[in-house]
Motif scaffolding. Structure first.
Motif, PDB file in Angstrom:
ATOM      1  N   ARG A 143     -56.477  19.786  -9.068  1.00  0.00           N
ATOM      2  CA  ARG A 143     -56.892  21.138  -9.461  1.00  0.00           C
ATOM      3  C   ARG A 143     -58.377  21.166  -9.824  1.00  0.00           C
ATOM      4  NH1 ARG A 143     -53.961  25.069 -13.857  1.00  0.00           N
ATOM      5  NH2 ARG A 143     -55.338  26.817 -13.497  1.00  0.00           N
ATOM      6  N   VAL A 144     -58.818  20.192 -10.585  1.00  0.00           N
ATOM      7  CA  VAL A 144     -60.234  20.122 -10.952  1.00  0.00           C
ATOM      8  C   VAL A 144     -61.080  19.899  -9.704  1.00  0.00           C
ATOM      9  CG1 VAL A 144     -61.946  18.736 -12.212  1.00  0.00           C
ATOM     10  CG2 VAL A 144     -59.803  19.373 -13.309  1.00  0.00           C
ATOM     11  N   GLY A 145     -60.590  19.078  -8.787  1.00  0.00           N
ATOM     12  CA  GLY A 145     -61.321  18.828  -7.545  1.00  0.00           C
ATOM     13  C   GLY A 145     -61.491  20.095  -6.730  1.00  0.00           C
ATOM     14  N   PHE A 146     -60.434  20.912  -6.637  1.00  0.00           N
ATOM     15  CA  PHE A 146     -60.550  22.175  -5.912  1.00  0.00           C
ATOM     16  C   PHE A 146     -61.540  23.113  -6.596  1.00  0.00           C
ATOM     17  CE2 PHE A 146     -56.196  21.520  -3.919  1.00  0.00           C
ATOM     18  CZ  PHE A 146     -56.732  21.249  -2.675  1.00  0.00           C
ATOM     19  N   ALA A 147     -61.530  23.159  -7.930  1.00  0.00           N
ATOM     20  CA  ALA A 147     -62.459  24.025  -8.656  1.00  0.00           C
ATOM     21  C   ALA A 147     -63.898  23.583  -8.427  1.00  0.00           C
ATOM     22  CB  ALA A 147     -62.123  24.025 -10.142  1.00  0.00           C
ATOM     23  N   VAL A 148     -64.149  22.290  -8.464  1.00  0.00           N
ATOM     24  CA  VAL A 148     -65.504  21.777  -8.229  1.00  0.00           C
ATOM     25  C   VAL A 148     -65.918  22.043  -6.782  1.00  0.00           C
ATOM     26  CG1 VAL A 148     -66.868  19.654  -8.082  1.00  0.00           C
ATOM     27  CG2 VAL A 148     -65.386  20.032 -10.038  1.00  0.00           C
ATOM     28  N   LYS A 149     -65.015  21.835  -5.848  1.00  0.00           N
ATOM     29  CA  LYS A 149     -65.319  22.081  -4.436  1.00  0.00           C
ATOM     30  C   LYS A 149     -65.654  23.554  -4.196  1.00  0.00           C
ATOM     31  CE  LYS A 149     -62.482  22.759  -1.064  1.00  0.00           C
ATOM     32  NZ  LYS A 149     -61.421  22.706  -0.093  1.00  0.00           N
ATOM     33  N   ASN A 150     -64.877  24.453  -4.796  1.00  0.00           N
ATOM     34  CA  ASN A 150     -65.145  25.882  -4.626  1.00  0.00           C
ATOM     35  C   ASN A 150     -66.476  26.282  -5.247  1.00  0.00           C
ATOM     36  OD1 ASN A 150     -62.816  26.355  -3.187  1.00  0.00           O
ATOM     37  ND2 ASN A 150     -61.614  26.866  -5.005  1.00  0.00           N
ATOM     38  N   ALA A 151     -66.799  25.719  -6.428  1.00  0.00           N
ATOM     39  CA  ALA A 151     -68.070  26.035  -7.072  1.00  0.00           C
ATOM     40  C   ALA A 151     -69.236  25.544  -6.228  1.00  0.00           C
ATOM     41  CB  ALA A 151     -68.123  25.423  -8.475  1.00  0.00           C
ATOM     42  N   LEU A 152     -69.140  24.328  -5.704  1.00  0.00           N
ATOM     43  CA  LEU A 152     -70.214  23.806  -4.857  1.00  0.00           C
ATOM     44  C   LEU A 152     -70.330  24.597  -3.550  1.00  0.00           C
ATOM     45  CD1 LEU A 152     -69.740  19.954  -5.317  1.00  0.00           C
ATOM     46  CD2 LEU A 152     -71.533  21.403  -6.277  1.00  0.00           C
ATOM     47  N   PHE A 153     -69.196  25.036  -3.003  1.00  0.00           N
ATOM     48  CA  PHE A 153     -69.222  25.838  -1.779  1.00  0.00           C
ATOM     49  C   PHE A 153     -69.908  27.184  -2.020  1.00  0.00           C
ATOM     50  CE2 PHE A 153     -67.172  28.734   1.299  1.00  0.00           C
ATOM     51  CZ  PHE A 153     -67.621  28.130   2.459  1.00  0.00           C
ATOM     52  N   GLN A 154     -69.646  27.811  -3.165  1.00  0.00           N
ATOM     53  CA  GLN A 154     -70.294  29.085  -3.485  1.00  0.00           C
ATOM     54  C   GLN A 154     -71.798  28.898  -3.680  1.00  0.00           C
ATOM     55  OE1 GLN A 154     -68.259  30.792  -6.799  1.00  0.00           O
ATOM     56  NE2 GLN A 154     -66.425  31.331  -5.605  1.00  0.00           N
ATOM     57  N   ILE A 155     -72.185  27.803  -4.334  1.00  0.00           N
ATOM     58  CA  ILE A 155     -73.617  27.530  -4.506  1.00  0.00           C
ATOM     59  C   ILE A 155     -74.257  27.301  -3.143  1.00  0.00           C
ATOM     60  CG2 ILE A 155     -75.287  25.854  -5.407  1.00  0.00           C
ATOM     61  CD1 ILE A 155     -73.367  25.466  -7.786  1.00  0.00           C
TER      62      ILE A 155
ATOM     63  N   LEU B 107     -43.724   7.490 -17.635  1.00  0.00           N
ATOM     64  CA  LEU B 107     -44.785   6.873 -16.844  1.00  0.00           C
ATOM     65  C   LEU B 107     -45.005   7.616 -15.533  1.00  0.00           C
ATOM     66  CD1 LEU B 107     -46.732   4.426 -16.545  1.00  0.00           C
ATOM     67  CD2 LEU B 107     -44.869   3.293 -15.342  1.00  0.00           C
ATOM     68  N   ILE B 108     -43.925   7.921 -14.821  1.00  0.00           N
ATOM     69  CA  ILE B 108     -44.047   8.631 -13.543  1.00  0.00           C
ATOM     70  C   ILE B 108     -44.590  10.041 -13.764  1.00  0.00           C
ATOM     71  CG2 ILE B 108     -42.705   9.596 -11.634  1.00  0.00           C
ATOM     72  CD1 ILE B 108     -40.913   7.109 -11.833  1.00  0.00           C
ATOM     73  N   ALA B 109     -44.110  10.724 -14.800  1.00  0.00           N
ATOM     74  CA  ALA B 109     -44.600  12.072 -15.093  1.00  0.00           C
ATOM     75  C   ALA B 109     -46.085  12.053 -15.449  1.00  0.00           C
ATOM     76  CB  ALA B 109     -43.796  12.693 -16.228  1.00  0.00           C
ATOM     77  N   GLY B 110     -46.526  11.036 -16.178  1.00  0.00           N
ATOM     78  CA  GLY B 110     -47.943  10.932 -16.523  1.00  0.00           C
ATOM     79  C   GLY B 110     -48.813  10.711 -15.307  1.00  0.00           C
ATOM     80  N   ILE B 111     -48.365   9.851 -14.413  1.00  0.00           N
ATOM     81  CA  ILE B 111     -49.136   9.587 -13.192  1.00  0.00           C
ATOM     82  C   ILE B 111     -49.213  10.831 -12.318  1.00  0.00           C
ATOM     83  CG2 ILE B 111     -49.127   8.281 -11.027  1.00  0.00           C
ATOM     84  CD1 ILE B 111     -47.977   5.913 -12.631  1.00  0.00           C
ATOM     85  N   LEU B 112     -48.063  11.481 -12.080  1.00  0.00           N
ATOM     86  CA  LEU B 112     -48.061  12.683 -11.235  1.00  0.00           C
ATOM     87  C   LEU B 112     -48.836  13.833 -11.889  1.00  0.00           C
ATOM     88  CD1 LEU B 112     -44.412  12.665  -9.858  1.00  0.00           C
ATOM     89  CD2 LEU B 112     -46.518  12.052  -8.671  1.00  0.00           C
ATOM     90  N   GLY B 113     -48.704  13.986 -13.192  1.00  0.00           N
ATOM     91  CA  GLY B 113     -49.445  15.039 -13.887  1.00  0.00           C
ATOM     92  C   GLY B 113     -50.944  14.833 -13.813  1.00  0.00           C
ATOM     93  N   SER B 114     -51.388  13.597 -13.972  1.00  0.00           N
ATOM     94  CA  SER B 114     -52.831  13.339 -13.882  1.00  0.00           C
ATOM     95  C   SER B 114     -53.335  13.546 -12.458  1.00  0.00           C
ATOM     96  CB  SER B 114     -53.153  11.927 -14.369  1.00  0.00           C
ATOM     97  OG  SER B 114     -52.516  10.972 -13.549  1.00  0.00           O
ATOM     98  N   LEU B 115     -52.529  13.190 -11.445  1.00  0.00           N
ATOM     99  CA  LEU B 115     -52.943  13.430 -10.057  1.00  0.00           C
ATOM    100  C   LEU B 115     -53.080  14.928  -9.779  1.00  0.00           C
ATOM    101  CD1 LEU B 115     -50.866  10.781  -8.091  1.00  0.00           C
ATOM    102  CD2 LEU B 115     -53.327  10.789  -8.501  1.00  0.00           C
ATOM    103  N   LEU B 116     -52.133  15.712 -10.255  1.00  0.00           N
ATOM    104  CA  LEU B 116     -52.213  17.156 -10.052  1.00  0.00           C
ATOM    105  C   LEU B 116     -53.394  17.764 -10.811  1.00  0.00           C
ATOM    106  CD1 LEU B 116     -48.445  18.150 -10.118  1.00  0.00           C
ATOM    107  CD2 LEU B 116     -49.976  18.101  -8.156  1.00  0.00           C
ATOM    108  N   ALA B 117     -53.666  17.260 -12.005  1.00  0.00           N
ATOM    109  CA  ALA B 117     -54.805  17.768 -12.766  1.00  0.00           C
ATOM    110  C   ALA B 117     -56.116  17.445 -12.043  1.00  0.00           C
ATOM    111  CB  ALA B 117     -54.813  17.164 -14.166  1.00  0.00           C
ATOM    112  N   PHE B 118     -56.244  16.233 -11.526  1.00  0.00           N
ATOM    113  CA  PHE B 118     -57.448  15.877 -10.780  1.00  0.00           C
ATOM    114  C   PHE B 118     -57.569  16.697  -9.503  1.00  0.00           C
ATOM    115  CE2 PHE B 118     -57.293  11.611 -12.990  1.00  0.00           C
ATOM    116  CZ  PHE B 118     -58.394  11.873 -13.787  1.00  0.00           C
TER     117      PHE B 118
END
Length: 97
Positions: free
Chosen positions: A79-91, A66-77
């Motif tokens: 990482r995706v958040g940084f990728a979206v932020k960088n893409a929007l910043f470049q645009i 349970l703890i690994a699932g919660i922490l893994g999903s937070l880290l995945a979000f």
């Protein structure tokens, strides 16, 4: 809706001259169907007692998963958040130039 065309389901109905048509027979069948349906729904919705034992090892493994699932999903979000932020910043940088 259930329709009963014969009076043979009631014992000796023809011999006594009782006419069973429409209202009484249909009402009896619908009442029976509703009762059976209510019993089935009550049986499905009533929880059965859980006769289970979770030993300490299994409990700790479930907690770890349970703890690994919660922490893994937070880290995945994250990482995706940084990728979206960088893409929007470049645009934004291309548009404002």
């Amino acid at each position: 809706m259930f329709l009963i065309n014969r009076a043979s389901w009631v014992p000796n109905a023809r011999k006594k001259g009782v006419a069973i048509r429409g209202g009484n027979a249909s009402m009896y069948v619908m009442t029976t169907v509703r009762f059976v349906l209510a019993v089935c729904v009550a049986g499905v919705l009533t929880p059965a007692p859980a006769l289970a034992y979770i030993d300490p090892v299994a409990g700790s493994i479930m907690l770890q998963v349970l703890i690994a699932g919660i922490l893994g999903s937070l880290l995945a979000f994250k990482r995706v958040g940084f990728a979206v932020k960088n893409a929007l910043f470049q645009i934004w940088r291309r548009l404002t130039g």
